[in-house]
Each structure stands twice: as structure tokens, then as C-alpha cells.
Design a protein around this motif. Structure first.
Motif, PDB file in Angstrom:
ATOM      1  N   ALA A 309       0.831  -1.210   0.000  1.00  0.00           N
ATOM      2  CA  ALA A 309       0.000   0.000   0.000  1.00  0.00           C
ATOM      3  C   ALA A 309       0.863   1.256   0.000  1.00  0.00           C
ATOM      4  O   ALA A 309       0.534   2.253  -0.659  1.00  0.00           O
ATOM      5  N   ARG A 310       1.992   1.238   0.714  1.00  0.00           N
ATOM      6  CA  ARG A 310       2.891   2.388   0.707  1.00  0.00           C
ATOM      7  C   ARG A 310       3.481   2.588  -0.700  1.00  0.00           C
ATOM      8  O   ARG A 310       3.635   3.724  -1.159  1.00  0.00           O
ATOM      9  N   ALA A 311       3.805   1.480  -1.382  1.00  0.00           N
ATOM     10  CA  ALA A 311       4.316   1.592  -2.748  1.00  0.00           C
ATOM     11  C   ALA A 311       3.277   2.224  -3.662  1.00  0.00           C
ATOM     12  O   ALA A 311       3.598   3.078  -4.502  1.00  0.00           O
ATOM     13  N   ARG A 312       2.030   1.827  -3.496  1.00  0.00           N
ATOM     14  CA  ARG A 312       0.964   2.420  -4.308  1.00  0.00           C
ATOM     15  C   ARG A 312       0.816   3.907  -4.019  1.00  0.00           C
ATOM     16  O   ARG A 312       0.606   4.713  -4.931  1.00  0.00           O
ATOM     17  N   LEU A 313       0.958   4.281  -2.741  1.00  0.00           N
ATOM     18  CA  LEU A 313       0.848   5.689  -2.359  1.00  0.00           C
ATOM     19  C   LEU A 313       1.948   6.520  -3.021  1.00  0.00           C
ATOM     20  O   LEU A 313       1.700   7.630  -3.517  1.00  0.00           O
ATOM     21  N   ILE A 314       3.161   5.991  -3.046  1.00  0.00           N
ATOM     22  CA  ILE A 314       4.269   6.707  -3.684  1.00  0.00           C
ATOM     23  C   ILE A 314       4.035   6.815  -5.182  1.00  0.00           C
ATOM     24  O   ILE A 314       4.308   7.852  -5.795  1.00  0.00           O
ATOM     25  N   GLU A 315       3.521   5.760  -5.797  1.00  0.00           N
ATOM     26  CA  GLU A 315       3.268   5.785  -7.227  1.00  0.00           C
ATOM     27  C   GLU A 315       2.221   6.828  -7.607  1.00  0.00           C
ATOM     28  O   GLU A 315       2.293   7.438  -8.679  1.00  0.00           O
ATOM     29  N   GLU A 316       1.261   7.047  -6.721  1.00  0.00           N
ATOM     30  CA  GLU A 316       0.152   7.953  -7.050  1.00  0.00           C
ATOM     31  C   GLU A 316       0.354   9.365  -6.522  1.00  0.00           C
ATOM     32  O   GLU A 316      -0.077  10.337  -7.148  1.00  0.00           O
ATOM     33  N   GLU A 317       1.006   9.504  -5.358  1.00  0.00           N
ATOM     34  CA  GLU A 317       1.112  10.824  -4.731  1.00  0.00           C
ATOM     35  C   GLU A 317       2.533  11.235  -4.408  1.00  0.00           C
ATOM     36  O   GLU A 317       2.747  12.296  -3.802  1.00  0.00           O
ATOM     37  N   GLY A 318       3.503  10.446  -4.782  1.00  0.00           N
ATOM     38  CA  GLY A 318       4.884  10.793  -4.466  1.00  0.00           C
ATOM     39  C   GLY A 318       5.160  10.634  -2.979  1.00  0.00           C
ATOM     40  O   GLY A 318       4.665   9.705  -2.334  1.00  0.00           O
ATOM     41  N   PHE A 319       5.942  11.554  -2.434  1.00  0.00           N
ATOM     42  CA  PHE A 319       6.368  11.434  -1.037  1.00  0.00           C
ATOM     43  C   PHE A 319       5.619  12.390  -0.111  1.00  0.00           C
ATOM     44  O   PHE A 319       6.123  12.750   0.957  1.00  0.00           O
ATOM     45  N   ALA A 320       4.408  12.765  -0.513  1.00  0.00           N
ATOM     46  CA  ALA A 320       3.595  13.651   0.335  1.00  0.00           C
ATOM     47  C   ALA A 320       3.215  12.981   1.648  1.00  0.00           C
ATOM     48  O   ALA A 320       2.877  13.667   2.622  1.00  0.00           O
ATOM     49  N   PHE A 321       3.275  11.640   1.701  1.00  0.00           N
ATOM     50  CA  PHE A 321       2.901  10.936   2.933  1.00  0.00           C
ATOM     51  C   PHE A 321       3.794  11.332   4.105  1.00  0.00           C
ATOM     52  O   PHE A 321       3.362  11.265   5.272  1.00  0.00           O
ATOM     53  N   LEU A 322       5.015  11.757   3.834  1.00  0.00           N
ATOM     54  CA  LEU A 322       5.917  12.158   4.919  1.00  0.00           C
ATOM     55  C   LEU A 322       5.359  13.368   5.666  1.00  0.00           C
ATOM     56  O   LEU A 322       5.133  13.328   6.888  1.00  0.00           O
ATOM     57  N   ARG A 323       5.116  14.445   4.938  1.00  0.00           N
ATOM     58  CA  ARG A 323       4.619  15.665   5.567  1.00  0.00           C
ATOM     59  C   ARG A 323       3.203  15.470   6.121  1.00  0.00           C
ATOM     60  O   ARG A 323       2.872  15.977   7.192  1.00  0.00           O
ATOM     61  N   ASP A 324       2.379  14.732   5.396  1.00  0.00           N
ATOM     62  CA  ASP A 324       1.007  14.516   5.866  1.00  0.00           C
ATOM     63  C   ASP A 324       0.992  13.824   7.223  1.00  0.00           C
ATOM     64  O   ASP A 324       0.234  14.201   8.127  1.00  0.00           O
ATOM     65  N   SER A 325       1.821  12.793   7.380  1.00  0.00           N
ATOM     66  CA  SER A 325       1.863  12.052   8.650  1.00  0.00           C
ATOM     67  C   SER A 325       2.410  12.916   9.780  1.00  0.00           C
ATOM     68  O   SER A 325       1.876  12.918  10.895  1.00  0.00           O
ATOM     69  N   LEU A 326       3.466  13.657   9.509  1.00  0.00           N
ATOM     70  CA  LEU A 326       4.085  14.494  10.542  1.00  0.00           C
ATOM     71  C   LEU A 326       3.164  15.644  10.946  1.00  0.00           C
ATOM     72  O   LEU A 326       3.040  15.962  12.142  1.00  0.00           O
ATOM     73  N   ASP A 327       2.509  16.275   9.979  1.00  0.00           N
ATOM     74  CA  ASP A 327       1.605  17.382  10.299  1.00  0.00           C
ATOM     75  C   ASP A 327       0.402  16.897  11.087  1.00  0.00           C
ATOM     76  O   ASP A 327      -0.105  17.604  11.973  1.00  0.00           O
ATOM     77  N   ALA A 328      -0.079  15.700  10.774  1.00  0.00           N
ATOM     78  CA  ALA A 328      -1.206  15.150  11.538  1.00  0.00           C
ATOM     79  C   ALA A 328      -0.817  14.921  12.994  1.00  0.00           C
ATOM     80  O   ALA A 328      -1.603  15.186  13.919  1.00  0.00           O
ATOM     81  N   LEU A 329       0.413  14.455  13.216  1.00  0.00           N
ATOM     82  CA  LEU A 329       0.885  14.251  14.585  1.00  0.00           C
ATOM     83  C   LEU A 329       1.011  15.584  15.321  1.00  0.00           C
ATOM     84  O   LEU A 329       0.604  15.703  16.486  1.00  0.00           O
ATOM     85  N   ARG A 330       1.550  16.604  14.654  1.00  0.00           N
ATOM     86  CA  ARG A 330       1.712  17.918  15.293  1.00  0.00           C
ATOM     87  C   ARG A 330       0.352  18.538  15.621  1.00  0.00           C
ATOM     88  O   ARG A 330       0.188  19.189  16.643  1.00  0.00           O
ATOM     89  N   LYS A 331      -0.582  18.326  14.726  1.00  0.00           N
ATOM     90  CA  LYS A 331      -1.907  18.874  14.987  1.00  0.00           C
ATOM     91  C   LYS A 331      -2.526  18.224  16.210  1.00  0.00           C
ATOM     92  O   LYS A 331      -3.240  18.861  16.987  1.00  0.00           O
ATOM     93  N   LEU A 332      -2.208  16.960  16.410  1.00  0.00           N
ATOM     94  CA  LEU A 332      -2.767  16.233  17.548  1.00  0.00           C
ATOM     95  C   LEU A 332      -2.023  16.544  18.845  1.00  0.00           C
ATOM     96  O   LEU A 332      -2.650  16.733  19.899  1.00  0.00           O
ATOM     97  N   GLN A 333      -0.701  16.630  18.793  1.00  0.00           N
ATOM     98  CA  GLN A 333       0.093  16.774  20.014  1.00  0.00           C
ATOM     99  C   GLN A 333       0.655  18.173  20.215  1.00  0.00           C
ATOM    100  O   GLN A 333       0.932  18.574  21.343  1.00  0.00           O
TER     101      GLN A 333
END
Length: 812
Positions: A309-333
Motif C-alpha cells: 500500500a505504501r508503494a501504491r501511495l508513492i506511485e500515485e502521490e509521491g512522497f507527500a505521505f511524509l509531511r502529511d503524517s508528521l503534520d497530523a501528529l503535530r496537529k494532535l500533540q
């Protein structure tokens, strides 16, 4: 020492180089090569091709000196010619040619010879030097010799036509052959010492049992695995190798839809790529392996789903998952005031902290230490408490709202500010402030002077304000100079993303044998292969086996990236290495001698081939099943001569299915004469005491105790009373048939030279031969061999399909 070329050779090289540069640009556009023409290294299908001097290894950025200009020009033109030939050579072949050329360049520069004046003596001397190198195996010597032969052929071909006149690069055509025997030929004799050594090193009869015990240990005791999937993914990945003899690269390239059961149980096909072919294959799965293979594929589908699933995410959206995951954590904590101050004072916008990455992804903090993989992505930040103090004082000097924080200080100054007041106003930790020895003393003096001079009043003079601001800027610089450490290190996300892109491109380049850059494939299609080998899915997310980048390493963490399962992940897994213990050692799986089991993954292919041959399968069928060229499987046959004879024995003892050869006809005669089966078996056993493979069939003569009196011309006299009684023909062996056809053609050519009309003379020619004359004896020999070949080939034509032995398999 480089020597100048002759005028004609220089003209040829200039013309060839000009054409080569154009072909190179076309190769770059196609994605096969990346780099610039004059670079010291090109990347071909994910691997580096170096144009460097011989004697060193490419490691990191340290590289041997480049080839001299002239040698480099010839080498680049040769490599371009090889790659653009249309055959898409393997990376190993291209790299091997480049390495061999560097060896040749060294000897050319050492000796008083120019490139255009090369002779075969130079190649002979270089080959002797290669043979004398103790670090080169027989196989490497053979491969280097083959590369030298290819270089000779290339240099001989270098010629151009200019103004209607032919110019050659070489002064004289080089006629040279390396005459190095392929070491594989030494192991084809089942009675030789080389065969015995080869069998001991390449074949283990207990491979399937050892792997089954390892799998059972993991399934029954999951705690053996350092992390879920660490062992079992690799064990289940070997199921196709055991079931159908798939190579390791073929196992790791399977599609999620590799199993085809559309007809139902008992009719299962495995869709796979074939490494040494341009075509994919659908291989029937033996019924005994069907359930095990389907269970392995089912486990791998589930175990690799997250990485897929991570490979599919990179194929479709590039490496945006890095910032998306980190920003979601910052928003929570959120971030603490100290970290907010650190990021603001760092001068960089996209800074995140190591513990944030560890919270969002399964990575270790060690990944980011000074020796870690991503150390280049780190940034040293000011100390946390110093950052809070500096940030607070910056605001005060900016807004000049000191009155909100002043108090009575030492000397009964009512409108002053001390360090204690600063601690209270900024919220910094008192103990930590007192430990800021690199600037706290200067700060105390500044606050004291400002209190004494009334700088904290609501309306101080501009001169006073400017003077104290200048003093603060010097102290501020000192305060921020102490950076780095456990609580003062950040990760620049843009740098990390760039490093991950480079890493992912390298993983895909190696797997697909195609050049990827940090932005994806050369065609601009993202991280999706443009032209993978037949049968290999273009997307990593469509692969059956997708692991995490660091899942199989010592740390057992997943990492950021999905990854194909790599060959070293398997090779290091089945044998102990300097950094890892094998599964057999960790599970304490030993052989009958008490030794820990260890073997190479390629030995599985030897085991499957040997097992099929022992089960009675025809050699040609086995080679086809295993996706090999005819006869190639003979180096995988580990049966002794007596075992091979026993394998054929049943063909003669099975009433009604005797081969139509000398022994088969003899057995039929004995049966028609009512000879007992026990006597027939005794005769067959005696004849087949040892069976040898010849290019034309099989021989049961004990050559090592009774030398052949026919000088190994096995086929001469076939079908007559003068036939060799130890020779048998297998009409299913098409490779032997081709050899017989070639033998007939070569002898016909010789007859045609001696007597052009020999085929029309027939019996008259034979009657006129004088058997006391050497030339007539030779003619008689040639005629006899031609007639014998024709009689054998008639057997091939007359053989009926029902007489041929084949594997009983269910094929769609």
C-alpha cells in the motif's frame, strides 16, 4: 604512457566516436543509460559502468583514476556499440567487458605498442596475466577471455568509408582465439573428480526437509522471529523455487495475480517471468506442491499488504505521505514552547524532530545519528532553554514592553530586571538557565546595566535603545552558537525527502534493471517501470512480495520505504554471514552429521532438477520445464553414472515399451524366445552397469576400466552388425538429434570436397575403394558415418508420440 594513433586510425576513431555520441543520446532518451558521454561512469539499467583504470574497486565516491583519453574514447564507443546492438545485454556482461578493457588498456600503456598496432601477442600476454592472477576463479578467467575475444572482434570491425576509400583502425586484422575451456565442461563426466566436487558444492538432498523444519519452527514458535515477517516472508518466498524450480529473481518478481486456478484445484499455473528469456511463462504446478504454494502466496499477500500500500501511495502521490503524517501528529500533540523557539530560530521552515519521525514511522533513532543513513538530513538547533530565552528577549527588544516584567532588583532599583525575572517572564526552567554558562554572565551584566540606566522605562532615548540592542545582538549570537546534541537536533524534511527519493530510485533501478532518478522513471511516469522484463509488473505495488527497506536488516525496523525483496536478503539468510546468523543457526537445524545446515539459494534449483531426473523425467523435458537451453541442465544432474544407468534400466524392463535401440531389440528377441524376466533383468543390469552421456546418445561401456575401441565414434555402424553394442539412442533427445545432423553435414562437406558426385555413385564407389590405401580408408569412414547418421535420424522420424516418455502432468 599513451601512444599516438596513425593518421588513418585517428580518422576512423573520430568518425566512430561522432556516431557513438549520437547513439548514446538515443540510449539516454530511451532510458537505458543515464549520465553524460564523457563522464567517468555511466549508469546502465541501474548499474554503474566505470571507465577507470584497472586495479581498484568503486566504493562510494572513491574511484580509481579515469582511463587515459585515448583508451576512454575507444572504451566508450565499444560499450555504446554493445548496448545499442539490439540484444539488450545484461549489466554483468557490459560491466565485464568494461573491466576487461581497462586491463587491456593497462598493458597497452605499459608496452611499446599503440592501439592501432595491436597484435595477437598482446592479447595472449594479457590472457596469461589473467590466468596467473590467484584471485580469479576459473569461471572469471573464462569470462574475461570471452570479453577479450569480443574486444578483438570489435577492433577488427572498426572501419569507415571516407571519400570512397576504406580506412581501418587496426593496421592488421587480429586473428586470435582464447582457447580457454569452459569450466562447466569439466563437470559433465559423472565419473570425474570435478563432477564429485561440483556435486558436493552445489547439491544437497536435504534442502526441502531443512526448509520445512525452519518454517515449522517459525510457525510453531513465533518468538524466533525478531519481528513479524522477518523470517517467514523469506521462507514463504522460496515456495515457487521448490515447487517449479523458479530462480530467486523470478520468485521476487511475482505478481499478486501469479496463481491461476480458473479451471479449479489440480490445474494450477504459476505465472512468472523468465530471467534468461524475453518471454514470461505460465508453469504448471505439480499437484504435490499445489497446496503448499497456494498457502505461501496467501500468506505473502497478507504479510506484505502494508508495504504494498505504501508503494501504491508513492506511485500515485509521491512522497507527500511524509509531511502529511508528521503534520497530523503535530496537529494532535502540538509542540512545546522550547521546540517552537528552536524551529523559529533555526532559519529553516520544514524542521521536524527525530522523535516525531519515530512516532509516525517504524524507524530507529539510530537512523539519524552521526553514522546513520540519513545523517545528511540533520540540522543542529540551538539549545532548548537558550532558544526560549532568546525568543523572549527578541520580543522584548522588538516591542520594548519591559514594564510588564520589571521588578525591584538589587540596589533598590524598582524598575529593573534580573535573570530571575527573566525566568519568570519567559517560563524557562530556572536550573537550565543557570547552566547556560556560555552566555549567562554577559546577559546578567546587560540586564544590570539596563536596570541602572533606566532603559526599562516606557520612553528611553533612541540612543540608549540602540546601544543596548547592539549589545544584545552580540550576546544573542553567543547564545545561539551552542547547537546540536540530544535535544537540539532536527531533521530537514526537504533533505530527507530528497534522500528517500534517491534511495527509492536505487531500489527500483536494481530490481527492474532500468534507470530511475529521484523524480522517477526516465519517461516521467513517476516511480513506475517503463519497460520491465516480460512478466514483471510495472508497479512495485503489483508485486506479490514487497517488504520494507530495512525489515530484513539487523535493526528489524521497517523504515520509510517499501522495497522489493533483494537477492542478498535471501543469500545472507540461508548461510551465516559476518553480520547475520542464518535461520538454520537461530533455529538450530542441523544435518545428519550434526552441522548447521547452510546452502546457497541457487542450490534449490539444482535440487529440483536432480529430483525430476531421478523421478524419471526426460532430460529435454526437464530443461524445458526449468526454462533452460537444451543440454544446459546436465550440469544440474548430480546422479552418478550408476544412478543414471539405473534410471534407464526400467525402460528396458517395462514390457512393451522397450526403446528401439540395440539393447531394446535384444530384449524383445529374448522375450519372444521365452527367456525368463529374471535372466533379461540380469542382462540389462550388466549392460547398464554404467551409463555415459555422449553428444549423440548414451553409452553403457565402463570407459574407465575398459577404454572405448571405437575412439568414441559412437554412431558409426548404427543399424548394422558393426554397431557399437554399448550405444543407445533416445529419440526424445532433440539436442542429440541436432548434434547428429551437424555431424552428418560436416562429413558430407568433406566427402563433397574429395568426391563431388559421391551421392550418385553409390555402391559403385564403395566397390572401387582400395581398403589398403589411406585415402580410400578415409572415404569409407566418411561414407559409413553419413549412412549411420541417416539411419539414426530415420529412427527419430519413425518414433511415434506414444513411444516417447514424458512427464505425466496436468497442463492447461
Amino acid at each position: 604512457m599513451t601512444k599516438d594513433l596513425s593518421e588513418s586510425a585517428a580518422r576512423v576513431l573520430n568518425a566512430v566516436e561522432s556516431e557513438s555520441r549520437g547513439r548514446f543520446r538515443a540510449l539516454v532518451d530511451s532510458g537505458l543509460i543515464s549520465g553524460a558521454y564523457d563522464d567517468p561512469a555511466w549508469t546502465y539499467r541501474g548499474s554503474s559502468v566505470l571507465f577507470c583504470e584497472a586495479g581498484g574497486k568503486h566504493s562510494g565516491s572513491a574511484r580509481q583514476p579515469e582511463l587515459d583519453s585515448l583508451s576512454g574514447r575507444i572504451a566508450r564507443a565499444m560499450v555504446v556499440d554493445q548496448i545499442s546492438s539490439g540484444r539488450r545485454p545484461s549489466t554483468a556482461l557490459v560491466r565485464g567487458r568494461a573491466i576487461t578493457f581497462s586491463l587491456l588498456a593497462a598493458i597497452v600503456n605499459e608496452e611499446p605498442v599503440s592501439w592501432c598496432g595491436l597484435t595477437r601477442a598482446t592479447f595472449t600476454r594479457l590472457l596469461a596475466r589473467i590466468k596467473a592472477d590467484p584471485g580469479m576463479s576459473e569461471a572469471t578467467v573464462y569470462n574475461r577471455a570471452g570479453s577479450l575475444q569480443a574486444i578483438v572482434e570489435y577492433l577488427n570491425r572498426l572501419q569507415v568509408r571516407i571519400d570512397g576509400k576504406e580506412f581501418r583502425f587496426l593496421t592488421k586484422v587480429i586473428i586470435w582465439s582464447h582457447n580457454v575451456e569452459n569450466p562447466i565442461r569439466k563437470i559433465e563426466d559423472p565419473e570425474s573428480a570435478e563432477f564429485s566436487r561440483h556435486s558436493r558444492s552445489k547439491h544437497r538432498p536435504d534442502i526441502a526437509i531443512a526448509l520445512a523444519r525452519a518454517r515449522n519452527a517459525i510457525v510453531s514458535t513465533p518468538t524466533i522471529e525478531p519481528a513479524p515477517g522477518y523470517d517467514r516472508i523469506r521462507l514463504e518466498a522460496l515456495a515457487p523455487a521448490l515447487a517449479v524450480g523458479a530462480r530467486i529473481g523470478e520468485c521476487t518478481s511475482l505478481s499478486v495475480r501469479c496463481i491461476d486456478r480458473r479451471v479449479g484445484a489440480g490445474y494450477t499455473l504459476l505465472r512468472q517471468t523468465v530471467e534468461k528469456s524475453n518471454d514470461a511463462a505460465s508453469v504448471p504446478v505439480p499437484e504435490v506442491w499445489e497446496k503448499a504454494l497456494v498457502e505461501s502466496v496467501s500468506y505473502l499477500l497478507d504479510a506484505c499488504a502494508e508495504a504494498r500500500a505504501r508503494a501504491r501511495l508513492i506511485e500515485e502521490e509521491g512522497f507527500a505521505f511524509l509531511r502529511d503524517s508528521l503534520d497530523a501528529l503535530r496537529k494532535l500533540q502540538g509542540l512545546s514552547p522550547a521546540r517552537l523557539a528552536q524551529t523559529k530560530l533555526s532559519g529553516c521552515e520544514d524542521i521536524y524532530f527525530i522523535d516525531e519521525f519515530c512516532a509516525c514511522f517504524d524507524v530507529s533513532e539510530k537512523t539519524f545519528n552521526a553514522d546513520g543513513r540519513y545523517k545528511e538530513c540533520l540540522i543542529a538547533l540551538p539549545k532548548p532553554t537558550a532558544s526560549v530565552v532568546v525568543q523572549w528577549l527578541d520580543d522584548r527588544f522588538s516591542y520594548w514592553d519591559w514594564g510588564l516584567f520589571t521588578h525591584t532588583v538589587k540596589g533598590n532599583i524598582s524598575n529593573g530586571l534580573s535573570v530571575d525575572g527573566l525566568v519568570k517572564g519567559s517560563g524557562a526552567d530556572r536550573a537550565s538557565v543557570k547552566r547556560m554558562s556560555w552566555f549567562i554572565t554577559d546577559l546578567r551584566v546587560l540586564l544590570r546595566d539596563m536596570s541602572v540606566e533606566g532603559a526599562f522605562s516606557a520612553a528611553p532615548s533612541e540612543i540608549l535603545v540602540e546601544r543596548f540592542r547592539l549589545r544584545w545582538m552580540k550576546i544573542r549570537k553567543a547564545a545561539l552558537s551552542n547547537r546540536g546534541g540530544a535535544h537540539a537536533t532536527g531533521v530537514v524534511l526537504s533533505r530527507l525527502e530528497s534522500a528517500l527519493r534517491e534511495r527509492y530510485a536505487k531500489l527500483l533501478s536494481q530490481h527492474f534493471s532500468e534507470n530511475f532518478s529521484a523524480h522517477g522513471s526516465h519517461s516521467g511516469g513517476g516511480f513506475i517501470a517503463t519497460s520491465p522484463p516480460a512478466g514483471v509488473p510495472r508497479r512495485l505495488s503489483d508485486h506479490l512480495i514487497v517488504v520494507w527497506d530495512t525489515q530484513t536488516s539487523l535493526g528489524n525496523r521497517k523504515g520509510f520505504l517499501p522495497s522489493p525483496l533483494r537477492r542478498p536478503d535471501i543469500y545472507r539468510y540461508l548461510s551465516d554471514s559476518s553480520i547475520q546468523k542464518s535461520i538454520f543457526r537461530r533455529a538450530n537445524i542441523r544435518d545428519d552429521d550434526g552441522k548447521v545446515v547452510a546452502f546457497s539459494p541457487h542450490m534449490i534449483r539444482h535440487w529440483v532438477t536432480d529430483a525430476m531426473l531421478r523421478a524419471g523425467a526426460n532430460e529435454l523435458v526437464v530443461d524445458a520445464w526449468m526454462n533452460r537451453a537444451p543440454r544446459q541442465g546436465r550440469q544440474y544432474d548430480h546422479r552418478t553414472a550408476k544412478e543414471r544407468a539405473e534410471q534407464r534400466r526400467w525402460m528396458y524392463l517395462d514390457k512393451g515399451s522397450e526403446p528401439n535401440d540395440f539393447l531394446g531389440r535384444r530384449v524383445r528377441e529374448l522375450r519372444s524366445s521365452n527367456v525368463s524376466e529374471e535372466d533379461i533383468q540380469s542382462i540389462v543390469d550388466n549392460k547398464l552397469s554404467i551409463l555415459h552421456i555422449t553428444p549423440y546418445g548414451t553409452c553403457s561401456r565402463e570407459l574407465y576400466t575398459s577404454p572405448c575401441d571405437r575412439t568414441l565414434v559412437c554412431i558409426r555402424g548404427f543399424g548394422t552388425n558393426g554397431a557399437c553394442k554399448s550405444f543407445q539412442v533416445d529419440t526424445t533427445d532433440q539436442d542429440a538429434r541436432r548434434n547428429i545432423e551437424q555431424l552428418r553435414a560436416s562429413h558430407q562437406r568433406m566427402l563433397g570436397v574429395l568426391m563431388p558426385n559421391y551421392h550418385t555413385l553409390g555402391a559403385r564407389l564403395e566397390a572401387e575403394l582400395d581398403h589398403s590405401e589411406p585415402l580410400d580408408q578415409h572415404v569409407e569412414f566418411l561414407l559409413d558415418v553419413v549412412r549411420s547418421c541417416e539411419r539414426v535420424l530415420k529412427h527419430y522420424c519413425d518414433a511415434q508420440p506414444q513411444d516417447r516418455k514424458s512427464i505425466d502432468m496436468k497442463v492447461i
